[in-house]
Write a protein that holds these residues in place. Sequence first.
Motif, PDB file in Angstrom:
ATOM      1  N   ASP A  39      27.672 -30.564 -20.049  1.00 22.65           N
ATOM      2  CA  ASP A  39      26.863 -31.592 -19.401  1.00 22.65           C
ATOM      3  C   ASP A  39      25.415 -31.170 -19.200  1.00 22.65           C
ATOM      4  N   SER A  40      25.148 -29.873 -19.064  1.00 23.39           N
ATOM      5  CA  SER A  40      23.769 -29.435 -18.863  1.00 23.39           C
ATOM      6  C   SER A  40      22.921 -29.669 -20.114  1.00 23.39           C
ATOM      7  N   PHE A  41      23.542 -29.827 -21.267  1.00 28.67           N
ATOM      8  CA  PHE A  41      22.827 -30.119 -22.506  1.00 28.67           C
ATOM      9  C   PHE A  41      22.857 -31.610 -22.824  1.00 28.67           C
ATOM     10  N   PRO A  85      24.986 -35.108 -21.244  1.00 28.90           N
ATOM     11  CA  PRO A  85      25.985 -35.634 -20.320  1.00 28.90           C
ATOM     12  C   PRO A  85      27.230 -36.151 -21.066  1.00 28.90           C
TER      13      PRO A  85
END
Length: 146
Positions: free
Chosen positions: A105-107, A109
């Motif tokens: 999700d940090s890259f 969602p």
Amino acid sequence: MSAMTFSHVALNCRDLAATERFYQQHLGFQLVRRIDLEDSSIVFLRLGDVRLELFQSQEDRPDEHSDGPARVGVRHLAFQVDDLDTALSRLGSAAQLTLGPLDFDSFIPGWRSAWLTDPDGRVIEISQGYADDPAPSSSLSKEAQP
């Protein structure tokens, strides 16, 4: 000059029939051609625009050969699904997980991936939620610059 397009990934298989079944039954590939040779076959499978070319592995084959080195392989094959958990559930005992599921999700969602192996031990990545960057950076790494 004509445009170049992706053709296929060629895989050497310990058990050609088992590998063919795995990609057909669990990943949705269809048989599109079988070439029978004197002592083996070459199998072509297709999923959308992706083709796999399967060969029976020859243990006595030297490391270097005109159609490619025997020991250099593919890092992994990747497949996109709508729901990773459902896909893994459908695979059942055929899903020998090597890593994950992991959330990215940090890259992106909603991007999740899991890695498993096919009958020959090749790593298969199955992901949900990956999306291309609509405006990717055009800068190349120093190693890749001409």
